[in-house]
Design a protein around this motif. Structure first.
Motif, PDB file in Angstrom:
ATOM      1  N   VAL A 294     -39.707  39.251  -3.847  1.00 41.06           N
ATOM      2  CA  VAL A 294     -39.146  37.931  -4.095  1.00 41.06           C
ATOM      3  C   VAL A 294     -39.105  37.665  -5.593  1.00 41.06           C
ATOM      4  N   ASP A 295     -38.106  36.904  -5.987  1.00 37.29           N
ATOM      5  CA  ASP A 295     -37.888  36.515  -7.382  1.00 37.29           C
ATOM      6  C   ASP A 295     -38.419  35.094  -7.558  1.00 37.29           C
ATOM      7  N   ILE A 296     -39.419  34.910  -8.432  1.00 41.12           N
ATOM      8  CA  ILE A 296     -40.020  33.590  -8.614  1.00 41.12           C
ATOM      9  C   ILE A 296     -39.518  32.888  -9.873  1.00 41.12           C
ATOM     10  N   SER A 297     -38.424  33.372 -10.435  1.00 41.13           N
ATOM     11  CA  SER A 297     -37.964  32.816 -11.717  1.00 41.13           C
ATOM     12  C   SER A 297     -37.516  31.361 -11.591  1.00 41.13           C
ATOM     13  N   LYS A 298     -37.068  30.933 -10.402  1.00 38.22           N
ATOM     14  CA  LYS A 298     -36.650  29.538 -10.255  1.00 38.22           C
ATOM     15  C   LYS A 298     -37.840  28.599 -10.466  1.00 38.22           C
ATOM     16  N   ALA A 299     -38.964  28.894  -9.836  1.00 40.14           N
ATOM     17  CA  ALA A 299     -40.153  28.055 -10.026  1.00 40.14           C
ATOM     18  C   ALA A 299     -40.629  28.095 -11.472  1.00 40.14           C
ATOM     19  N   GLN A 300     -40.535  29.268 -12.084  1.00 40.84           N
ATOM     20  CA  GLN A 300     -40.947  29.383 -13.482  1.00 40.84           C
ATOM     21  C   GLN A 300     -40.041  28.563 -14.393  1.00 40.84           C
ATOM     22  N   ARG A 301     -38.754  28.571 -14.093  1.00 47.00           N
ATOM     23  CA  ARG A 301     -37.778  27.887 -14.952  1.00 47.00           C
ATOM     24  C   ARG A 301     -37.781  26.372 -14.736  1.00 47.00           C
ATOM     25  N   LEU A 302     -37.683  25.957 -13.474  1.00 47.42           N
ATOM     26  CA  LEU A 302     -37.560  24.531 -13.186  1.00 47.42           C
ATOM     27  C   LEU A 302     -38.875  23.776 -13.346  1.00 47.42           C
ATOM     28  N   LEU A 303     -39.959  24.411 -12.967  1.00 51.97           N
ATOM     29  CA  LEU A 303     -41.247  23.719 -12.918  1.00 51.97           C
ATOM     30  C   LEU A 303     -42.178  24.113 -14.049  1.00 51.97           C
ATOM     31  N   ASP A 304     -41.739  25.058 -14.885  1.00 51.94           N
ATOM     32  CA  ASP A 304     -42.590  25.583 -15.955  1.00 51.94           C
ATOM     33  C   ASP A 304     -43.911  26.092 -15.376  1.00 51.94           C
ATOM     34  N   TRP A 305     -43.792  26.784 -14.242  1.00 52.48           N
ATOM     35  CA  TRP A 305     -44.969  27.277 -13.528  1.00 52.48           C
ATOM     36  C   TRP A 305     -45.126  28.770 -13.737  1.00 52.48           C
ATOM     37  N   THR A 306     -46.371  29.195 -13.944  1.00 54.24           N
ATOM     38  CA  THR A 306     -46.704  30.610 -14.038  1.00 54.24           C
ATOM     39  C   THR A 306     -47.887  30.878 -13.126  1.00 54.24           C
ATOM     40  N   PRO A 307     -47.871  31.967 -12.371  1.00 60.50           N
ATOM     41  CA  PRO A 307     -49.035  32.258 -11.519  1.00 60.50           C
ATOM     42  C   PRO A 307     -50.305  32.349 -12.367  1.00 60.50           C
ATOM     43  N   PRO A 308     -51.316  31.532 -12.089  1.00 58.10           N
ATOM     44  CA  PRO A 308     -52.518  31.542 -12.923  1.00 58.10           C
ATOM     45  C   PRO A 308     -53.457  32.710 -12.642  1.00 58.10           C
ATOM     46  N   CYS A 309     -53.256  33.389 -11.522  1.00 59.20           N
ATOM     47  CA  CYS A 309     -54.187  34.422 -11.076  1.00 59.20           C
ATOM     48  C   CYS A 309     -53.466  35.772 -11.009  1.00 59.20           C
ATOM     49  N   THR A 310     -54.057  36.811 -11.569  1.00 58.29           N
ATOM     50  CA  THR A 310     -53.476  38.147 -11.468  1.00 58.29           C
ATOM     51  C   THR A 310     -53.779  38.755 -10.097  1.00 58.29           C
ATOM     52  N   VAL A 311     -53.043  39.811  -9.768  1.00 55.62           N
ATOM     53  CA  VAL A 311     -53.312  40.520  -8.519  1.00 55.62           C
ATOM     54  C   VAL A 311     -54.760  41.012  -8.486  1.00 55.62           C
ATOM     55  N   GLN A 312     -55.195  41.586  -9.605  1.00 55.64           N
ATOM     56  CA  GLN A 312     -56.553  42.110  -9.648  1.00 55.64           C
ATOM     57  C   GLN A 312     -57.578  41.006  -9.421  1.00 55.64           C
ATOM     58  N   GLN A 313     -57.368  39.827 -10.014  1.00 55.45           N
ATOM     59  CA  GLN A 313     -58.295  38.720  -9.816  1.00 55.45           C
ATOM     60  C   GLN A 313     -58.288  38.240  -8.362  1.00 55.45           C
ATOM     61  N   GLY A 314     -57.093  38.170  -7.779  1.00 63.94           N
ATOM     62  CA  GLY A 314     -56.993  37.745  -6.387  1.00 63.94           C
ATOM     63  C   GLY A 314     -57.698  38.708  -5.451  1.00 63.94           C
ATOM     64  N   LEU A 315     -57.539  40.019  -5.701  1.00 64.43           N
ATOM     65  CA  LEU A 315     -58.192  41.007  -4.847  1.00 64.43           C
ATOM     66  C   LEU A 315     -59.697  41.035  -5.073  1.00 64.43           C
ATOM     67  N   GLN A 316     -60.138  40.787  -6.314  1.00 63.66           N
ATOM     68  CA  GLN A 316     -61.575  40.713  -6.571  1.00 63.66           C
ATOM     69  C   GLN A 316     -62.204  39.586  -5.765  1.00 63.66           C
ATOM     70  N   ALA A 317     -61.546  38.421  -5.749  1.00 67.70           N
ATOM     71  CA  ALA A 317     -62.074  37.290  -4.992  1.00 67.70           C
ATOM     72  C   ALA A 317     -62.075  37.590  -3.495  1.00 67.70           C
ATOM     73  N   THR A 318     -61.027  38.254  -3.031  1.00 70.21           N
ATOM     74  CA  THR A 318     -60.940  38.610  -1.611  1.00 70.21           C
ATOM     75  C   THR A 318     -62.033  39.598  -1.238  1.00 70.21           C
ATOM     76  N   ALA A 319     -62.236  40.594  -2.092  1.00 70.28           N
ATOM     77  CA  ALA A 319     -63.269  41.603  -1.835  1.00 70.28           C
ATOM     78  C   ALA A 319     -64.659  40.995  -1.865  1.00 70.28           C
ATOM     79  N   ALA A 320     -64.896  40.065  -2.785  1.00 65.95           N
ATOM     80  CA  ALA A 320     -66.211  39.431  -2.876  1.00 65.95           C
ATOM     81  C   ALA A 320     -66.536  38.691  -1.585  1.00 65.95           C
ATOM     82  N   ALA A 321     -65.527  38.020  -1.010  1.00 65.09           N
ATOM     83  CA  ALA A 321     -65.752  37.315   0.255  1.00 65.09           C
ATOM     84  C   ALA A 321     -65.998  38.295   1.393  1.00 65.09           C
ATOM     85  N   LEU A 322     -65.314  39.429   1.355  1.00 67.62           N
ATOM     86  CA  LEU A 322     -65.487  40.431   2.423  1.00 67.62           C
ATOM     87  C   LEU A 322     -66.899  40.998   2.431  1.00 67.62           C
TER      88      LEU A 322
END
Length: 329
Positions: A294-322
């Motif tokens: 998926v292309d998220i450029s619309k949210a980035q452009r219209l809302l000035d939004w950037t994903p605050p969490c990297t894939v690695q950070q998201g997986l670290q949090a998921t693994a910690a819960a596991l």
């Protein structure tokens, strides 16, 4: 402006994360769920005077929401009949429409009549389709192509909500996530993590597809960004982590997050697909070997939004819960 938010599906995977994030905002929240609501003693929200809880067992197309809508300014609608991998219902589309279309529109119509400013609908990338060619991601302008009852019902709900917004002036915001992961994730993603954790060799080193995912923190961040944002009204947004991965890359990242060796070995993807067809697991192989971006450029452009969490950070949090005892089986 003052905000009083009604959150449906508040005990679900995404709903609980939204509720936790809303504690950081200066707003009141009414958490609604068909299941027993989150007022357990150990819930931080139970100790927050700004949070109220309601268990609503009847959320059908004729339910009366008026007693809960007084003073509500925003609705974040997570409640849904979710995608079912092994559907056994005789008419699954009718069941999906009953919950995801009819019940959603019933709530939305009453919300508009009650003066709710914005209705945020959590939809699905399945409205766009099940797969993309590698390097050719879906955008919000892509022609919808839902292939199963769940995707069809979400598409129909989107269209009806946007029409209601045009008719009534209530702001409609639609967010289509791909696969969502994070602490507490279930189903296939949890199964994959457990396979990696146990060190099973997997024949996926040669898979060079691209897939978009979104961690809970990034999805919640976009949802909260959309609240009262003037450019989010009457719009559809795709969301992801902003980094697409091959299946092999995802498994390597998971192994790193779990602090175990990555045990991948090469095997021709065509051979995997053939073997999967023979054993009746073609859909599983298609997800492992195919692309869905998926292309998220619309949210980035219209809302000035950037994903605050990297894939690695998201997986670290998921693994910690596991690693918690209750999730380690």
């Amino acid at each position: 402006m003052n905000q009083t938010i009604l959150l449906t599906g508040a005990t679900g995977f995404v709903g609980k994360a939204i509720g936790k994030a809303l504690q950081q905002r200066a707003c009141d929240v009414l958490c609604v769920s068909r299941q027993p609501v989150m007022h357990q003693v150990d819930s931080p929200m139970a100790k927050d005077a700004r949070f109220k809880f309601a268990q609503v067992t009847d959320t059908g197309k004729s339910s009366d929401w008026n007693s809960l809508l007084a003073g509500i300014t925003h609705i974040i609608h997570c409640a849904a009949r979710v995608h079912v991998m092994n559907e056994t219902a005789a008419d699954p589309l009718a069941l999906f429409r009953e919950v995801n279309v009819d019940a959603t529109l019933n709530l939305a119509r009453q919300a508009a009549a009650a003066g709710v400013r914005q209705f945020i609908f959590i939809s699905s990338v399945k409205v766009n389709g099940e797969a993309t060619a590698k390097g050719l991601p879906f955008s919000e302008d892509s022609a919808p192509h839902p292939e199963d009852a769940y995707g069809i019902s979400k598409h129909e709900a989107e269209q009806a909500l946007l029409a209601l917004g045009r008719e009534t002036g209530m702001g409609i915001t639609i967010i289509r996530p791909p696969l969502v992961y994070g602490p507490g994730v279930k189903a296939n993603f949890l199964s994959m993590l457990r396979w990696v954790k146990k060190g099973f060799p997997l024949p996926l080193a040669s898979v060079d597809n691209r897939r978009s995912f979104v961690c809970l923190d990034n999805l919640v961040s976009l949802i909260l960004t959309c609240i009262d944002h003037p450019k989010a009204m009457q719009e559809v947004f795709l969301v992801s982590d902003g980094q697409d991965l091959s299946t092999a890359q995802l498994l390597k990242y998971c192994a790193s997050a779990l602090q175990v060796p990555s045990r991948l070995f090469p095997f021709p993807p065509g051979g995997l697909m053939l073997a999967a067809r023979i054993v009746g697991k073609q859909s599983v192989a298609e997800r492992l070997c195919g692309s869905l971006q998926v292309d998220i450029s619309k949210a980035q452009r219209l809302l000035d939004w950037t994903p605050p969490c990297t894939v690695q950070q998201g997986l670290q949090a998921t693994a910690a819960a596991l690693k918690q005892p209750s999730n380690s089986a």
